[in-house]
Design an enzyme around this catalytic site. Structure first.
Site, PDB file in Angstrom:
ATOM      1  N   SER A   1       0.792  -1.228   0.000  1.00  0.00           N
ATOM      2  CA  SER A   1       0.000   0.000   0.000  1.00  0.00           C
ATOM      3  C   SER A   1       0.824   1.277   0.000  1.00  0.00           C
ATOM      4  O   SER A   1       0.386   2.282  -0.539  1.00  0.00           O
ATOM      5  CB  SER A   1      -0.963  -0.002   1.191  1.00  0.00           C
ATOM      6  OG  SER A   1      -0.273  -0.233   2.395  1.00  0.00           O
TER       7      SER A   1
ATOM      8  N   HIS B   1      -5.218  -3.161  -3.025  1.00  0.00           N
ATOM      9  CA  HIS B   1      -4.783  -2.147  -3.998  1.00  0.00           C
ATOM     10  C   HIS B   1      -4.626  -2.722  -5.403  1.00  0.00           C
ATOM     11  O   HIS B   1      -4.231  -1.999  -6.320  1.00  0.00           O
ATOM     12  CB  HIS B   1      -3.456  -1.519  -3.559  1.00  0.00           C
ATOM     13  CG  HIS B   1      -3.592  -0.725  -2.298  1.00  0.00           C
ATOM     14  ND1 HIS B   1      -3.929   0.605  -2.288  1.00  0.00           N
ATOM     15  CD2 HIS B   1      -3.487  -1.103  -0.995  1.00  0.00           C
ATOM     16  CE1 HIS B   1      -4.006   1.031  -1.033  1.00  0.00           C
ATOM     17  NE2 HIS B   1      -3.742   0.012  -0.230  1.00  0.00           N
TER      18      HIS B   1
ATOM     19  N   LYS C   1     -11.428   1.190  -2.292  1.00  0.00           N
ATOM     20  CA  LYS C   1     -10.486   1.710  -3.291  1.00  0.00           C
ATOM     21  C   LYS C   1     -11.184   1.668  -4.656  1.00  0.00           C
ATOM     22  O   LYS C   1     -12.096   2.449  -4.874  1.00  0.00           O
ATOM     23  CB  LYS C   1      -9.182   0.919  -3.195  1.00  0.00           C
ATOM     24  CG  LYS C   1      -8.743   0.900  -1.704  1.00  0.00           C
ATOM     25  CD  LYS C   1      -7.397   0.435  -1.423  1.00  0.00           C
ATOM     26  CE  LYS C   1      -7.185   0.163   0.060  1.00  0.00           C
ATOM     27  NZ  LYS C   1      -7.417   1.285   0.957  1.00  0.00           N
TER      28      LYS C   1
HETATM   29  C1  PLP Z   1      -3.533  -3.407   1.879  1.00  0.00           C
HETATM   30  C2  PLP Z   1      -4.767  -3.029   2.637  1.00  0.00           C
HETATM   31  N1  PLP Z   1      -5.472  -3.992   3.261  1.00  0.00           N
HETATM   32  C3  PLP Z   1      -6.581  -3.710   3.964  1.00  0.00           C
HETATM   33  C4  PLP Z   1      -7.050  -2.430   4.078  1.00  0.00           C
HETATM   34  C5  PLP Z   1      -8.268  -2.147   4.903  1.00  0.00           C
HETATM   35  O1  PLP Z   1      -9.331  -1.854   4.089  1.00  0.00           O
HETATM   36  P1  PLP Z   1     -10.545  -0.901   4.554  1.00  0.00           P
HETATM   37  O2  PLP Z   1     -10.163   0.484   4.233  1.00  0.00           O
HETATM   38  O3  PLP Z   1     -11.673  -1.392   3.726  1.00  0.00           O
HETATM   39  O4  PLP Z   1     -10.761  -1.133   6.000  1.00  0.00           O
HETATM   40  C6  PLP Z   1      -6.374  -1.403   3.424  1.00  0.00           C
HETATM   41  C7  PLP Z   1      -6.886  -0.009   3.478  1.00  0.00           C
HETATM   42  O5  PLP Z   1      -6.329   0.877   3.972  1.00  0.00           O
HETATM   43  C8  PLP Z   1      -5.190  -1.700   2.714  1.00  0.00           C
HETATM   44  O6  PLP Z   1      -4.480  -0.740   2.129  1.00  0.00           O
END
Ligand code: PLP
Length: 417
Positions: free
Chosen positions: A190, A218, A249
């Site tokens: 991320s 992502h 996203k």
């Molecule tokens: C790699 C990754 N996994 C999980 C999440 C968590 O997702 P959410 O924003 O739907 O809670 C995010 C979001 O920030 C993320 O970037």
């Protein structure tokens, strides 16, 4: 006798308190900035127009009339909230349609929708893993993965980001731990924006008999011919046991999912506390995600995936041409995330502020989101950014760089390719 220690004491003297105070005083805090318009390529923020290079709205679908209509229809039909868990009174036909659509998209037997992606990770890792098991995670994995691992009380064996020789060492050690072994990695990391070497990771997991889970947060809606993520891009979908994704996203909403074998998903439905003991997502969020999924899976999808990747490559090349060090060295697949290396925390914040004043909004990633002294300006693009807007942002980067370096010294230079 009253306790001598106040649990609130830590809120006053924590290590970041002084930094935070100084940043606030100088109006340099890059966080909690007020957005006053939709998350479009150009936004209104704190009374001014800014080019948005800090959003995860990769396909630009949050403002798509069909996605907005999906949210409106769900709101009109089911009201503002479900006021209960999926188990008891919070499952609507949109959840079921979304779950079967996600499973078809991912090519898995089944899928389960959580209220957020964070809960999807915590509620899966914390449920499938137990104290006797071992979980092996890349050090750059998302915080929600780490939280799930910690909750499970499984033995956590982290390895340095992307170092698959270290992953193999951990797999060798885990063989003697005596329990089940799960490897969990982000498909696209991320902050760094790089893509996991899934073919090699699959090979290692196979060799050592470990299960593999990939967080496609992502990557879903961006990579692969169907936009099904890094597993699809690398042609290893059938070798990945569980795939996680989020609606926050490319899917232009809020919520998360896990796709995988029916027996595992069904077990999560009755055992995952982050699924059972929280309210179902509001209908509008589910309706929007469903409408976005339909667009992604339609003939329009591939053109959107191509556009966001094209924009990312354009921004990356432009920034590198201006003399910024961009993390992507061009050796792996392009992703919508284009991180600019700064190194020092204060320099990153000062550069962020200069860009903000020049009408460009980017994200600042500091430790612990990145390694110490590895501060980044995390820029990201949408399919809906046009070239003129990206050119304007590059012009702002150019003018800010000259002034910034004159005052604060040189920024890291592009690495030789
Ligand atoms: C790699 C990754 N996994 C999980 C999440 C968590 O997702 P959410 O924003 O739907 O809670 C995010 C979001 O920030 C993320 O970037």
């Amino acid at each position: 006798m009253p306790t001598a220690i106040d649990v609130f004491a830590k809120v006053r003297g924590h290590e970041r308190a002084e930094q935070l105070r100084a940043a606030r005083e100088a109006d340099l805090l890059p966080y909690f900035r007020r957005l006053e318009s939709p998350a479009a390529p150009v936004v209104e923020m704190e009374g001014a127009e800014r080019i948005m290079l800090g959003s995860n709205n990769y396909l630009g679908l949050t403002g798509d009339p069909r996605v907005m209509q999906g949210a409106r229809d769900a709101l009109d039909r089911y009201g503002t909230g479900l006021t209960g868990s999926r188990l008891l009174n919070g499952t609507i036909d949109l959840h079921l349609e979304l779950e079967s659509g996600l499973a078809e998209w991912m090519g898995t037997e089944d899928a389960i929708v959580f209220t957020t992606g964070h809960q999807a990770n915590v509620g899966t890792l914390g449920t499938l893993l137990g104290p006797g098991d071992t979980v092996i995670a890349d050090s750059a994995d998302h915080a929600s993965i780490l939280d799930g691992c910690l909750l499970s009380r499984a033995k956590l064996r982290p390895f340095r980001h992307g170092r698959l020789d270290k992953l193999e060492k951990m797999l060798q050690r885990a063989a003697d731990d005596g329990g089940g072994v799960l490897v969990v990695v982000d498909g696209v990391f991320s902050m760094e924006g790089d893509v996991a070497d899934l073919p090699r990771i699959v090979e290692l997991c196979r060799a050592y008999g470990a299960r593999l889970m990939v967080d496609e947060a992502h990557a879903a809606g961006v990579l692969g011919a169907r936009g099904a993520g890094a597993s699809e891009l690398h042609g290893v979908e059938q070798d990945v046991d569980l795939r996680m994704g989020t609606f926050s996203k490319s899917l232009a909403s809020c919520g998360g999912f896990i796709a995988g074998p029916h027996e595992v998903i069904d077990f999560l439905r009755i055992s995952s506390r982050a699924f059972l003991f929280t309210a179902a997502a509001v209908p509008a969020a589910v309706g929007a995600a469903l409408a976005a999924l339909r667009i992604i899976r339609s003939d329009e999808g591939p053109a959107l995936f191509a556009r966001v990747i094209d924009n990312a490559a354009y921004l990356r090349d432009g920034l590198r041409g201006l003399g910024f060090q961009v993390l992507d060295d061009g050796s792996g697949p392009v992703t919508p995330i284009v991180p600019v290396v700064v190194g020092d925390d204060w320099k990153a914040v000062l550069l962020w502020r200069a860009l903000y004043d020049a009408g460009v909004y980017v994200n600042v990633a500091l430790h612990p989101a990145v390694p110490p002294a590895g501060a980044l300006l995390r820029t990201s693009v949408m399919a809906t950014h046009d070239r003129a807007t990206l050119d304007r942002s590059l012009a702002a980067f150019a003018s800010v760089k000259a002034e910034f370096e004159a005052e604060h010294g040189p920024l890291p230079e592009p690495a030789a390719l």
